[in-house]
Design a protein around this motif. Structure first.
Motif, mmCIF file in Angstrom:
data_model
loop_
_atom_site.group_PDB
_atom_site.id
_atom_site.type_symbol
_atom_site.label_atom_id
_atom_site.label_comp_id
_atom_site.label_asym_id
_atom_site.label_seq_id
_atom_site.Cartn_x
_atom_site.Cartn_y
_atom_site.Cartn_z
ATOM 1 N N SER A 34 -11.509 11.610 1.784
ATOM 2 C CA SER A 34 -11.687 11.400 0.346
ATOM 3 C C SER A 34 -10.367 11.555 -0.412
ATOM 4 O O SER A 34 -10.194 10.990 -1.489
ATOM 5 C CB SER A 34 -12.730 12.364 -0.208
ATOM 6 O OG SER A 34 -12.319 13.697 0.011
ATOM 7 N N THR A 35 -9.416 12.308 0.154
ATOM 8 C CA THR A 35 -8.130 12.502 -0.513
ATOM 9 C C THR A 35 -7.030 11.610 0.052
ATOM 10 O O THR A 35 -5.941 11.533 -0.522
ATOM 11 C CB THR A 35 -7.676 13.977 -0.402
ATOM 12 O OG1 THR A 35 -7.595 14.325 0.976
ATOM 13 C CG2 THR A 35 -8.637 14.898 -1.128
ATOM 14 N N PHE A 36 -7.288 10.961 1.176
ATOM 15 C CA PHE A 36 -6.316 10.042 1.783
ATOM 16 C C PHE A 36 -7.061 8.772 2.183
ATOM 17 O O PHE A 36 -7.634 8.684 3.263
ATOM 18 C CB PHE A 36 -5.633 10.682 3.002
ATOM 19 C CG PHE A 36 -4.584 9.788 3.619
ATOM 20 C CD1 PHE A 36 -3.410 9.491 2.951
ATOM 21 C CD2 PHE A 36 -4.778 9.239 4.874
ATOM 22 C CE1 PHE A 36 -2.453 8.668 3.518
ATOM 23 C CE2 PHE A 36 -3.830 8.411 5.451
ATOM 24 C CZ PHE A 36 -2.666 8.133 4.767
ATOM 25 N N THR A 37 -7.033 7.807 1.290
ATOM 26 C CA THR A 37 -7.789 6.572 1.486
ATOM 27 C C THR A 37 -6.908 5.470 2.083
ATOM 28 O O THR A 37 -5.680 5.610 2.148
ATOM 29 C CB THR A 37 -8.351 6.070 0.145
ATOM 30 O OG1 THR A 37 -7.245 5.761 -0.726
ATOM 31 C CG2 THR A 37 -9.241 7.119 -0.512
ATOM 32 N N GLN A 38 -7.558 4.389 2.468
ATOM 33 C CA GLN A 38 -6.828 3.246 3.011
ATOM 34 C C GLN A 38 -5.882 2.681 1.952
ATOM 35 O O GLN A 38 -4.775 2.241 2.272
ATOM 36 C CB GLN A 38 -7.805 2.172 3.482
ATOM 37 C CG GLN A 38 -7.123 1.023 4.191
ATOM 38 C CD GLN A 38 -8.112 0.051 4.808
ATOM 39 O OE1 GLN A 38 -9.318 0.221 4.705
ATOM 40 N NE2 GLN A 38 -7.604 -0.973 5.444
ATOM 41 N N LYS A 39 -6.298 2.725 0.700
ATOM 42 C CA LYS A 39 -5.451 2.223 -0.383
ATOM 43 C C LYS A 39 -4.180 3.065 -0.507
ATOM 44 O O LYS A 39 -3.080 2.532 -0.659
ATOM 45 C CB LYS A 39 -6.218 2.228 -1.704
ATOM 46 C CG LYS A 39 -5.453 1.620 -2.847
ATOM 47 C CD LYS A 39 -6.284 1.540 -4.101
ATOM 48 C CE LYS A 39 -5.491 0.898 -5.220
ATOM 49 N NZ LYS A 39 -6.261 0.788 -6.448
ATOM 50 N N ILE A 40 -4.307 4.380 -0.427
ATOM 51 C CA ILE A 40 -3.143 5.273 -0.491
ATOM 52 C C ILE A 40 -2.223 4.996 0.690
ATOM 53 O O ILE A 40 -1.000 4.908 0.530
ATOM 54 C CB ILE A 40 -3.595 6.751 -0.513
ATOM 55 C CG1 ILE A 40 -4.316 7.062 -1.817
ATOM 56 C CG2 ILE A 40 -2.400 7.682 -0.309
ATOM 57 C CD1 ILE A 40 -5.031 8.409 -1.830
ATOM 58 N N ALA A 41 -2.793 4.853 1.876
ATOM 59 C CA ALA A 41 -1.997 4.572 3.073
ATOM 60 C C ALA A 41 -1.252 3.248 2.918
ATOM 61 O O ALA A 41 -0.070 3.149 3.272
ATOM 62 C CB ALA A 41 -2.888 4.537 4.304
ATOM 63 N N SER A 42 -1.912 2.252 2.381
ATOM 64 C CA SER A 42 -1.294 0.947 2.197
ATOM 65 C C SER A 42 -0.096 1.038 1.253
ATOM 66 O O SER A 42 0.961 0.445 1.523
ATOM 67 C CB SER A 42 -2.323 -0.040 1.658
ATOM 68 O OG SER A 42 -1.745 -1.300 1.461
ATOM 69 N N VAL A 43 -0.250 1.781 0.170
ATOM 70 C CA VAL A 43 0.855 1.959 -0.783
ATOM 71 C C VAL A 43 2.028 2.665 -0.104
ATOM 72 O O VAL A 43 3.186 2.277 -0.280
ATOM 73 C CB VAL A 43 0.376 2.746 -2.027
ATOM 74 C CG1 VAL A 43 1.545 3.190 -2.888
ATOM 75 C CG2 VAL A 43 -0.594 1.906 -2.835
#
Length: 61
Positions: A34-43
């Motif tokens: 919930s605190t490390f999403t695929q979107k965050i990883a992509s950025v």
């Protein structure tokens, strides 16, 4: 594609990649939460790609 662009990353690019991943254990683990999403990883990957592509050598997406 320019003749100066190489297909393989340089040793300097590989070292920077390893150093950047060592500083980001969440990205290195690749486990989403919930605190490390695929979107965050992509950025974060896009930021790493920008740094690597700014160096002489291979240019990747």
């Amino acid at each position: 594609m320019s003749a100066q662009i190489k297909c393989r990353p340089t040793k300097q690019q590989m070292k920077l990649l390893v150093d950047l991943l060592a500083e980001d254990p969440q990205l290195m683990a690749g486990k989403f939460s919930s605190t490390f999403t695929q979107k965050i990883a992509s950025v974060r990957w896009e930021a790493i790609a920008s740094q690597l592509n700014a160096m002489p050598g291979a240019e990747k997406t």
